[in-house]
Design a protein around this motif. Sequence first.
Motif, mmCIF file in Angstrom:
data_model
loop_
_atom_site.group_PDB
_atom_site.id
_atom_site.type_symbol
_atom_site.label_atom_id
_atom_site.label_comp_id
_atom_site.label_asym_id
_atom_site.label_seq_id
_atom_site.Cartn_x
_atom_site.Cartn_y
_atom_site.Cartn_z
ATOM 1 N N SER A 5 0.864 -1.177 0.000
ATOM 2 C CA SER A 5 0.000 0.000 0.000
ATOM 3 C C SER A 5 0.898 1.223 0.000
ATOM 4 O O SER A 5 2.078 1.137 0.327
ATOM 5 C CB SER A 5 -0.918 -0.004 1.212
ATOM 6 O OG SER A 5 -0.348 0.740 2.255
ATOM 7 N N ASN A 6 0.337 2.325 -0.384
ATOM 8 C CA ASN A 6 1.108 3.571 -0.423
ATOM 9 C C ASN A 6 0.909 4.386 0.845
ATOM 10 O O ASN A 6 1.137 5.581 0.847
ATOM 11 C CB ASN A 6 0.684 4.409 -1.636
ATOM 12 C CG ASN A 6 1.326 3.883 -2.903
ATOM 13 O OD1 ASN A 6 2.396 3.282 -2.859
ATOM 14 N ND2 ASN A 6 0.673 4.102 -4.025
ATOM 15 N N PHE A 7 0.485 3.720 1.936
ATOM 16 C CA PHE A 7 0.155 4.449 3.159
ATOM 17 C C PHE A 7 1.310 5.322 3.635
ATOM 18 O O PHE A 7 1.122 6.506 3.954
ATOM 19 C CB PHE A 7 -0.268 3.472 4.259
ATOM 20 C CG PHE A 7 -0.579 4.160 5.557
ATOM 21 C CD1 PHE A 7 -1.796 4.814 5.727
ATOM 22 C CD2 PHE A 7 0.346 4.195 6.589
ATOM 23 C CE1 PHE A 7 -2.080 5.481 6.918
ATOM 24 C CE2 PHE A 7 0.069 4.858 7.781
ATOM 25 C CZ PHE A 7 -1.145 5.499 7.940
ATOM 26 N N GLU A 8 2.528 4.756 3.674
ATOM 27 C CA GLU A 8 3.661 5.527 4.209
ATOM 28 C C GLU A 8 4.021 6.705 3.291
ATOM 29 O O GLU A 8 4.485 7.730 3.755
ATOM 30 C CB GLU A 8 4.880 4.623 4.441
ATOM 31 C CG GLU A 8 4.696 3.605 5.575
ATOM 32 C CD GLU A 8 4.431 4.244 6.950
ATOM 33 O OE1 GLU A 8 4.760 5.431 7.143
ATOM 34 O OE2 GLU A 8 3.864 3.547 7.819
ATOM 35 N N LEU A 9 3.791 6.541 1.996
ATOM 36 C CA LEU A 9 4.036 7.652 1.064
ATOM 37 C C LEU A 9 3.076 8.800 1.362
ATOM 38 O O LEU A 9 3.488 9.958 1.493
ATOM 39 C CB LEU A 9 3.851 7.176 -0.377
ATOM 40 C CG LEU A 9 3.817 8.289 -1.435
ATOM 41 C CD1 LEU A 9 5.182 8.972 -1.548
ATOM 42 C CD2 LEU A 9 3.386 7.744 -2.783
ATOM 43 N N TYR A 10 1.776 8.456 1.508
ATOM 44 C CA TYR A 10 0.790 9.499 1.791
ATOM 45 C C TYR A 10 1.019 10.108 3.166
ATOM 46 O O TYR A 10 0.797 11.306 3.363
ATOM 47 C CB TYR A 10 -0.637 8.942 1.668
ATOM 48 C CG TYR A 10 -0.989 8.584 0.243
ATOM 49 C CD1 TYR A 10 -0.838 9.525 -0.775
ATOM 50 C CD2 TYR A 10 -1.437 7.313 -0.108
ATOM 51 C CE1 TYR A 10 -1.137 9.213 -2.082
ATOM 52 C CE2 TYR A 10 -1.736 6.991 -1.418
ATOM 53 C CZ TYR A 10 -1.583 7.943 -2.400
ATOM 54 O OH TYR A 10 -1.870 7.640 -3.701
ATOM 55 N N SER A 11 1.481 9.287 4.103
ATOM 56 C CA SER A 11 1.766 9.785 5.447
ATOM 57 C C SER A 11 2.931 10.787 5.394
ATOM 58 O O SER A 11 2.893 11.842 6.033
ATOM 59 C CB SER A 11 2.081 8.590 6.346
ATOM 60 O OG SER A 11 3.000 8.925 7.333
ATOM 61 N N MET A 35 -2.451 3.175 22.771
ATOM 62 C CA MET A 35 -2.682 4.327 23.656
ATOM 63 C C MET A 35 -2.678 5.621 22.846
ATOM 64 O O MET A 35 -3.464 6.532 23.092
ATOM 65 C CB MET A 35 -1.605 4.379 24.750
ATOM 66 C CG MET A 35 -1.832 3.377 25.847
ATOM 67 S SD MET A 35 -0.810 3.708 27.285
ATOM 68 C CE MET A 35 0.790 3.207 26.697
ATOM 69 N N LEU A 36 -1.780 5.685 21.872
ATOM 70 C CA LEU A 36 -1.724 6.876 21.021
ATOM 71 C C LEU A 36 -3.042 7.040 20.256
ATOM 72 O O LEU A 36 -3.626 8.131 20.233
ATOM 73 C CB LEU A 36 -0.541 6.753 20.041
ATOM 74 C CG LEU A 36 -0.372 7.881 19.043
ATOM 75 C CD1 LEU A 36 -0.070 9.200 19.753
ATOM 76 C CD2 LEU A 36 0.747 7.571 18.045
ATOM 77 N N ALA A 37 -3.522 5.953 19.667
ATOM 78 C CA ALA A 37 -4.777 6.027 18.901
ATOM 79 C C ALA A 37 -5.933 6.441 19.817
ATOM 80 O O ALA A 37 -6.770 7.271 19.438
ATOM 81 C CB ALA A 37 -5.066 4.681 18.244
ATOM 82 N N ALA A 38 -5.955 5.883 21.042
ATOM 83 C CA ALA A 38 -7.032 6.235 21.975
ATOM 84 C C ALA A 38 -6.966 7.719 22.318
ATOM 85 O O ALA A 38 -7.995 8.401 22.386
ATOM 86 C CB ALA A 38 -6.927 5.382 23.235
ATOM 87 N N SER A 39 -5.744 8.245 22.523
ATOM 88 C CA SER A 39 -5.618 9.664 22.872
ATOM 89 C C SER A 39 -6.062 10.550 21.717
ATOM 90 O O SER A 39 -6.660 11.603 21.919
ATOM 91 C CB SER A 39 -4.185 9.994 23.308
ATOM 92 O OG SER A 39 -3.338 10.091 22.184
ATOM 93 N N HIS A 76 -1.113 15.393 12.708
ATOM 94 C CA HIS A 76 0.306 15.575 12.401
ATOM 95 C C HIS A 76 1.172 15.085 13.577
ATOM 96 O O HIS A 76 2.114 14.305 13.389
ATOM 97 C CB HIS A 76 0.573 17.061 12.121
ATOM 98 C CG HIS A 76 2.002 17.415 11.877
ATOM 99 N ND1 HIS A 76 2.503 17.709 10.623
ATOM 100 C CD2 HIS A 76 3.042 17.552 12.720
ATOM 101 C CE1 HIS A 76 3.788 17.998 10.727
ATOM 102 N NE2 HIS A 76 4.147 17.919 11.996
ATOM 103 N N GLY A 77 0.829 15.552 14.787
ATOM 104 C CA GLY A 77 1.608 15.169 15.967
ATOM 105 C C GLY A 77 1.539 13.667 16.218
ATOM 106 O O GLY A 77 2.543 13.019 16.502
ATOM 107 N N ALA A 78 0.336 13.097 16.088
ATOM 108 C CA ALA A 78 0.163 11.664 16.353
ATOM 109 C C ALA A 78 0.864 10.831 15.289
ATOM 110 O O ALA A 78 1.479 9.803 15.590
ATOM 111 C CB ALA A 78 -1.320 11.319 16.400
#
Length: 135
Positions: free
Chosen positions: A20-26, A111-115, A86-88
């Motif tokens: 997938s191109n997820f990391e490219l879009y990220s 935990m990051l996703a929950a926050s 952006h921060g997450a």
Amino acid sequence: MADLALANPRAPKRPAARRSNFELYSWLFMRISGLALVILVLGHLLIMNVLDGGVHRINFGFVAGRWANPFWQAWDLIMLWLAEIHGANGLRTVINDYARKDGTRFWLQLMLAASVVLILGVGTLVIFTFDPNMS
Ligand code: HEM
């Protein structure tokens, strides 16, 4: 007669992993949101802390007046979402880089996703339901 046909030696035994191109879009998102944040965050900082009396004029009435205007509601909403994602997303990269065990990585990312869900949920709720006439 024996079948003399040879399999193509380059034929993969398993289908190639789906990429997938997820990391490219990220990566691209970090650059574009970074540019937008320069304007949104520095503008916010100037307006709230420097111009026209700065931080000394900020009180409940000032916030109420500001959020009566859809322009500032939109500004704060976009700034909230972009800074949070952006921060997450930056922190997601840091966790992937530094977590040594799969379990540690999993729980930190969870935990990051929950926050993120909590902060975006509460922040968005406040911007849309803020009541200037609360008694
Ligand atoms: C003011 C404008 C900002 C700009 C121009 C900016 C730009 C960037 C860029 C380009 C990256 C990617 C770096 C890389 O891939 O190596 C990045 C990473 C990051 N940003 Fe921002 N950013 C800004 C504001 C923010 C804010 C407000 C936050 C926090 C809410 C934040 C948190 C992070 C984090 C945690 C990373 C990951 C750091 C890392 O990979 O070591 N940034 N930023």
